[in-house]
Design a protein around this motif. Sequence first.
Motif, mmCIF file in Angstrom:
data_model
loop_
_atom_site.group_PDB
_atom_site.id
_atom_site.type_symbol
_atom_site.label_atom_id
_atom_site.label_comp_id
_atom_site.label_asym_id
_atom_site.label_seq_id
_atom_site.Cartn_x
_atom_site.Cartn_y
_atom_site.Cartn_z
ATOM 1 N N SER A 349 -16.976 0.612 7.853
ATOM 2 C CA SER A 349 -16.016 -0.477 7.640
ATOM 3 C C SER A 349 -16.386 -1.712 8.453
ATOM 4 O O SER A 349 -16.191 -2.849 8.004
ATOM 5 C CB SER A 349 -14.597 -0.017 7.978
ATOM 6 O OG SER A 349 -14.479 0.327 9.344
ATOM 7 N N TYR A 380 -8.147 5.642 -1.933
ATOM 8 C CA TYR A 380 -8.602 4.262 -2.145
ATOM 9 C C TYR A 380 -7.462 3.392 -2.664
ATOM 10 O O TYR A 380 -6.664 3.800 -3.511
ATOM 11 C CB TYR A 380 -9.761 4.218 -3.138
ATOM 12 C CG TYR A 380 -10.065 2.815 -3.614
ATOM 13 C CD1 TYR A 380 -10.774 1.935 -2.804
ATOM 14 C CD2 TYR A 380 -9.596 2.366 -4.849
ATOM 15 C CE1 TYR A 380 -11.026 0.631 -3.225
ATOM 16 C CE2 TYR A 380 -9.844 1.067 -5.272
ATOM 17 C CZ TYR A 380 -10.558 0.204 -4.456
ATOM 18 O OH TYR A 380 -10.794 -1.077 -4.870
ATOM 19 N N GLU A 381 -7.395 2.153 -2.170
ATOM 20 C CA GLU A 381 -6.464 1.141 -2.648
ATOM 21 C C GLU A 381 -7.221 -0.174 -2.796
ATOM 22 O O GLU A 381 -8.210 -0.415 -2.107
ATOM 23 C CB GLU A 381 -5.299 0.955 -1.666
ATOM 24 C CG GLU A 381 -4.452 2.208 -1.449
ATOM 25 C CD GLU A 381 -3.347 1.975 -0.433
ATOM 26 O OE1 GLU A 381 -2.794 0.854 -0.413
ATOM 27 O OE2 GLU A 381 -3.060 2.891 0.344
ATOM 28 N N VAL A 383 -6.469 -2.966 -1.804
ATOM 29 C CA VAL A 383 -6.416 -3.747 -0.568
ATOM 30 C C VAL A 383 -7.600 -3.423 0.349
ATOM 31 O O VAL A 383 -7.949 -4.211 1.226
ATOM 32 C CB VAL A 383 -5.074 -3.503 0.155
ATOM 33 C CG1 VAL A 383 -5.005 -2.089 0.727
ATOM 34 C CG2 VAL A 383 -4.846 -4.531 1.260
ATOM 35 N N ASP A 384 -8.247 -2.268 0.144
ATOM 36 C CA ASP A 384 -9.399 -1.895 0.977
ATOM 37 C C ASP A 384 -10.490 -2.957 0.914
ATOM 38 O O ASP A 384 -11.120 -3.274 1.935
ATOM 39 C CB ASP A 384 -9.978 -0.549 0.529
ATOM 40 C CG ASP A 384 -9.043 0.613 0.802
ATOM 41 O OD1 ASP A 384 -8.026 0.397 1.486
ATOM 42 O OD2 ASP A 384 -9.330 1.726 0.345
ATOM 43 N N THR A 387 -9.006 -6.765 2.100
ATOM 44 C CA THR A 387 -8.880 -6.992 3.543
ATOM 45 C C THR A 387 -10.230 -7.212 4.214
ATOM 46 O O THR A 387 -10.284 -7.746 5.329
ATOM 47 C CB THR A 387 -8.169 -5.807 4.220
ATOM 48 O OG1 THR A 387 -8.835 -4.583 3.854
ATOM 49 C CG2 THR A 387 -6.715 -5.731 3.796
ATOM 50 N N SER A 432 -9.113 -1.255 12.939
ATOM 51 C CA SER A 432 -8.420 -0.760 11.753
ATOM 52 C C SER A 432 -7.535 0.424 12.118
ATOM 53 O O SER A 432 -7.877 1.279 12.917
ATOM 54 C CB SER A 432 -9.434 -0.338 10.685
ATOM 55 O OG SER A 432 -10.290 0.632 11.181
ATOM 56 N N ASN A 433 -6.345 0.395 11.558
ATOM 57 C CA ASN A 433 -5.337 1.430 11.775
ATOM 58 C C ASN A 433 -4.742 1.370 13.188
ATOM 59 O O ASN A 433 -4.019 2.271 13.592
ATOM 60 C CB ASN A 433 -5.902 2.838 11.535
ATOM 61 C CG ASN A 433 -4.828 3.802 11.064
ATOM 62 O OD1 ASN A 433 -3.847 3.380 10.451
ATOM 63 N ND2 ASN A 433 -4.991 5.077 11.356
ATOM 64 N N GLU A 437 -1.992 -0.959 11.327
ATOM 65 C CA GLU A 437 -2.762 -1.685 10.331
ATOM 66 C C GLU A 437 -3.386 -0.714 9.327
ATOM 67 O O GLU A 437 -3.623 0.450 9.633
ATOM 68 C CB GLU A 437 -3.854 -2.524 11.015
ATOM 69 C CG GLU A 437 -3.309 -3.668 11.848
ATOM 70 C CD GLU A 437 -4.423 -4.533 12.406
ATOM 71 O OE1 GLU A 437 -5.558 -4.427 11.891
ATOM 72 O OE2 GLU A 437 -4.176 -5.298 13.341
ATOM 73 N N HIS A 438 -3.671 -1.261 8.127
ATOM 74 C CA HIS A 438 -4.220 -0.427 7.051
ATOM 75 C C HIS A 438 -5.638 0.020 7.372
ATOM 76 O O HIS A 438 -6.476 -0.776 7.781
ATOM 77 C CB HIS A 438 -4.205 -1.222 5.748
ATOM 78 C CG HIS A 438 -4.853 -0.506 4.608
ATOM 79 N ND1 HIS A 438 -4.266 0.564 3.967
ATOM 80 C CD2 HIS A 438 -6.063 -0.693 4.008
ATOM 81 C CE1 HIS A 438 -5.069 0.990 3.016
ATOM 82 N NE2 HIS A 438 -6.165 0.248 3.018
ATOM 83 N N ALA A 439 -5.916 1.302 7.207
ATOM 84 C CA ALA A 439 -7.269 1.846 7.384
ATOM 85 C C ALA A 439 -7.889 2.011 6.006
ATOM 86 O O ALA A 439 -7.375 2.763 5.174
ATOM 87 C CB ALA A 439 -7.225 3.185 8.104
ATOM 88 N N PRO A 440 -8.992 1.314 5.701
ATOM 89 C CA PRO A 440 -9.597 1.410 4.366
ATOM 90 C C PRO A 440 -10.157 2.796 4.098
ATOM 91 O O PRO A 440 -10.505 3.540 5.021
ATOM 92 C CB PRO A 440 -10.704 0.358 4.412
ATOM 93 C CG PRO A 440 -11.036 0.205 5.854
ATOM 94 C CD PRO A 440 -9.746 0.422 6.600
#
Length: 459
Positions: A349, A380-381, A383-384, A387, A432-433, A437-440
């Motif tokens: 990432s 998976y989203e 937003v991955d 971001t 990340s995370n 926060e979002h973690a891809p």
Amino acid sequence: MAPTDYLFVFAQAHEEFRIPELRSISELNHFEIGFSRYAQPGELAKAAKRPFMILELDEEEHARTLAKRCVLIKSIYEFYAQGSNYVELHEANKHVRSRWECYIPDTSFKFTVIGYNHGLSQRQQRDMIESFSYMDFLGKIDMKEPEITLGVFEEYESDRRPDGQRNRDGEFIQAYFGRLIVEGTARSLIKMFDVKKRNYFGNTSMEAEISLLMANQTQASPGKLVYDPFIGTGSMAYTTAYFGSHVYGSDIDGRQMRGKAKTPGIMRAAAQYGVADRIMDLCTFDVTHNPWRCGGLFDAIVTDPPYGVRAGAKRLGRKKPRKDRPRPQISRPNPDEPFIPSTKPYELSILIADLILLSRYLLKPRGLLVFFLPTVTEIYEEVDVQTALCEGMELVANSVQGFGSWGRRLITIRKTTMESYPPPTFDSADTSNAGGEHAPAHKDFRDKYFQGFKKDSEA
């Protein structure tokens, strides 16, 4: 002049890559493709998974351009009619008589009948052809070199009915009819660039079809300069160079580029394809300690970053020492031996974020970054990817090649800004995370892969 409808017949592979490839090549050649039949939300994505699509083009020459370059096109027909049965199809064909009546008097012709997900006997094909007798063609039938070829296509949902029995004749979901404009010729390049026939390859070499698709996404063409920062054994270099671009490559591990022979392996394979003069140079360096002192150099950057399955990503530096082990004693270096710097893992990432920042610095305005991103299917989203973008970089295409529990996404990003940015510092912290926060899904991909993509509670 209103655009003309054309029936596109696709190869049955990489369905999600079809629309991005079409758009990329049409943009390269400065014309547009109409998708008006699939204007409703979700219709285009659904239609792209079927073997046939009806698209609009302004000129017949545009169809020939696409068929010559797009790897996923089998053939393109001038579209005449379609129907859920032959009564509908023939009625629609009669309404467009003006399109084909010029061929009635003295044009040699032949018919082809093809069933998708269903085989058709010679007798069935003959009966279908005879059902078009109302067209009254007076020219001779020529099966070898006809002036025009008329195609009938039957599309069945699958090769079996819901009850498990084989499809019955005529139970198709849609039938299409048209005149052949051009057969796709780009698919022959897949055999030409077959890795098994290549003079130099490795266990990370990209398969030929995907390499060609990536080259098309970069819009490779004569006069363009393309860079691969993780060139490895050069799979993308050969295809982009074949389409006319000049290529510069680098890798942290020079052994990947050189091989064991006196002539570097990449240059030997490039000579095999007749593109050695388009490989500008190959250099060994870490992208986080690169020699670039000015930006805006490249028209495109194309790469397949290492993500730790066959080869792990590395960058210069030392791993964090373990407290339970004594510090290693480093002997005084021998001046007669080459210095091999220490490396440490490069988390995916962070690598992707750094790659996008580096591309913003190195690309010309409107330049393209094309790379593969492995992701975990279940988590998976969209937003991955969003971001990971930075100011001045815009997502153009995102197509997945699925492998079950994981997949790799072909990401295309365009530099939209005219502003100049300083070179990236490559001091990205792994935040990340942190703090919710979002973690891809691609974060720590290597660990997830070798754990069998188990959830945290199962790992």
